[in-house]
Design a protein around this motif. Sequence first.
Motif, PDB file in Angstrom:
ATOM      1  N   ASP A   1       0.819  -1.218   0.000  1.00 50.06           N
ATOM      2  CA  ASP A   1       0.000   0.000   0.000  1.00 50.06           C
ATOM      3  C   ASP A   1       0.855   1.271   0.000  1.00 50.06           C
ATOM      4  OD1 ASP A   1       0.791  -0.501   2.611  1.00 50.06           O
ATOM      5  OD2 ASP A   1      -0.961   0.450   3.483  1.00 50.06           O
ATOM      6  N   ASN A   2       2.132   1.115  -0.288  1.00 45.12           N
ATOM      7  CA  ASN A   2       3.035   2.280  -0.345  1.00 45.12           C
ATOM      8  C   ASN A   2       3.968   2.209  -1.551  1.00 45.12           C
ATOM      9  OD1 ASN A   2       2.913   3.934   2.369  1.00 45.12           O
ATOM     10  ND2 ASN A   2       2.663   1.786   2.890  1.00 45.12           N
TER      11      ASN A   2
ATOM     12  N   VAL B   1      -3.551  -6.041  -7.021  1.00 45.44           N
ATOM     13  CA  VAL B   1      -3.487  -7.475  -6.730  1.00 45.44           C
ATOM     14  C   VAL B   1      -2.502  -7.735  -5.592  1.00 45.44           C
ATOM     15  CG1 VAL B   1      -2.817  -9.722  -7.684  1.00 45.44           C
ATOM     16  CG2 VAL B   1      -4.184  -8.132  -9.052  1.00 45.44           C
ATOM     17  N   GLY B   2      -1.428  -6.953  -5.556  1.00 44.04           N
ATOM     18  CA  GLY B   2      -0.420  -7.129  -4.512  1.00 44.04           C
ATOM     19  C   GLY B   2      -1.018  -6.945  -3.127  1.00 44.04           C
ATOM     20  N   PHE B   3      -1.846  -5.923  -2.975  1.00 48.22           N
ATOM     21  CA  PHE B   3      -2.460  -5.697  -1.667  1.00 48.22           C
ATOM     22  C   PHE B   3      -3.463  -6.804  -1.351  1.00 48.22           C
ATOM     23  CE2 PHE B   3      -5.299  -4.022   1.515  1.00 48.22           C
ATOM     24  CZ  PHE B   3      -4.397  -3.497   2.422  1.00 48.22           C
ATOM     25  N   TYR B   4      -4.250  -7.139  -2.339  1.00 51.29           N
ATOM     26  CA  TYR B   4      -5.299  -8.137  -2.146  1.00 51.29           C
ATOM     27  C   TYR B   4      -4.734  -9.483  -1.685  1.00 51.29           C
ATOM     28  CZ  TYR B   4      -9.732 -10.452  -3.172  1.00 51.29           C
ATOM     29  OH  TYR B   4     -10.904 -11.132  -3.074  1.00 51.29           O
ATOM     30  N   THR B   5      -3.525  -9.787  -2.124  1.00 52.53           N
ATOM     31  CA  THR B   5      -2.952 -11.103  -1.839  1.00 52.53           C
ATOM     32  C   THR B   5      -1.944 -11.081  -0.689  1.00 52.53           C
ATOM     33  OG1 THR B   5      -1.341 -10.726  -3.592  1.00 52.53           O
ATOM     34  CG2 THR B   5      -3.297 -11.986  -4.179  1.00 52.53           C
ATOM     35  N   TYR B   6      -1.862  -9.962   0.031  1.00 56.31           N
ATOM     36  CA  TYR B   6      -0.839  -9.928   1.080  1.00 56.31           C
ATOM     37  C   TYR B   6      -1.050 -10.983   2.171  1.00 56.31           C
ATOM     38  CZ  TYR B   6      -2.859  -7.390   5.112  1.00 56.31           C
ATOM     39  OH  TYR B   6      -3.569  -7.042   6.225  1.00 56.31           O
ATOM     40  N   PRO B   7      -2.315 -11.409   2.447  1.00 55.58           N
ATOM     41  CA  PRO B   7      -2.429 -12.494   3.441  1.00 55.58           C
ATOM     42  C   PRO B   7      -1.677 -13.758   3.025  1.00 55.58           C
ATOM     43  CG  PRO B   7      -4.571 -11.466   3.066  1.00 55.58           C
ATOM     44  CD  PRO B   7      -3.641 -10.905   2.016  1.00 55.58           C
ATOM     45  N   ILE B   8      -1.526 -13.960   1.716  1.00 52.16           N
ATOM     46  CA  ILE B   8      -0.805 -15.151   1.244  1.00 52.16           C
ATOM     47  C   ILE B   8       0.688 -14.979   1.496  1.00 52.16           C
ATOM     48  CG2 ILE B   8      -0.382 -16.666  -0.725  1.00 52.16           C
ATOM     49  CD1 ILE B   8      -3.016 -15.635  -1.934  1.00 52.16           C
TER      50      ILE B   8
END
Length: 333
Positions: free
Chosen positions: A48-49, A125-132
């Motif tokens: 997110d940065n 997509v990077g933010f969306y998948t950060y839990p992975i």
Amino acid sequence: MIKRILTGDRPTSALHIGHYVGSLQNRVRLQHEYDTYLLIADIQALTDNFEHPENLEANVMEVALDYLAVGIDPGKVKIVVQSMVPELTELTIYFMNLVTVATLERNPTLKDEIKQKNFTKGLPVGFYTYPISQAADITIFKADLVPVGDDQLPMIEQTREIVRRFNRLYRKVLVEPKALVGEVARLPGTDGGAKMGKSLGNCIYLGDSPEVLRKRVMSMFTDPTRIHPTDPGHIEGNPVFTYHDAFNADKEEVEALKARYRKGTVGDVEVKERLFKALNSVLAPIRERREHFAARRGEVREIIMEGTRKGRALAQQTMEEVRAAMKLTYKLE
Ligand code: TRP
């Protein structure tokens, strides 16, 4: 075998007192009992940065200083910089096959963050998948325990699911971790908001000077229904008392203040003055250690590099097992 801790923080800013009661205290308490790795998650911070990567380097140092300031023992604990362990990226990609979009969609913390961040150009997509990628962080170190604030519980649940799937599908290589939430699972902001957060501007930082601390405490949100100090006040949902409970070691004083507040025989100013004193006595030794290490940045850099070297060696070992379990060891000769 000695059990292992892995937890971490995004280096988007220095750490605040919410981090302290949510997770840092547990890390300090358990650091001699567990083999502990603290991950400074700069790659996750990018999610997110990514438009401001130039801030990362300074914030990696700030977070390391906060770890040392609260009493993390650099002789025992490994401080690891995420971007210097490229194996994490590889494991993240393998894990992506084991997670459905529907599961990510249901992650309540992810949902809240997406709403709050208000990505104007669409959700990356990077933010969306950060839990992975966070699941990779935890499992590459084979952590048993993950001390976190309660907003991170869905991430640990996601990690456990991935571990079960991986171990069932390939071979039992990964460890299913447990979360450990701090005494105060979620500290409200000084504005009374549900969560203390840098982007919300409602933080008290571990390194704040006494002057800044006093200003932040004296301007705290209290009971909005109370206009005069003689009005009976509410304790529940009043962040000043939540902080008293979390930080004031003098429980008798806290109980007496609460009783007087309910009756309308104490003003906000006195309650806040006493909170300032209590918080300052918690933060004074932290501030002092922070200053000590801030004057020795070369030493801190060495601590980080040494921790990262050890962390990477462990990550490489896990990845050999992961690749073997996934039959990715073929050589085309
Ligand atoms: N998501 C965590 C935060 O917002 C940071 C983090 C990255 C983390 N990797 C982790 C926490 C692994 C626990 C375990 O601060």
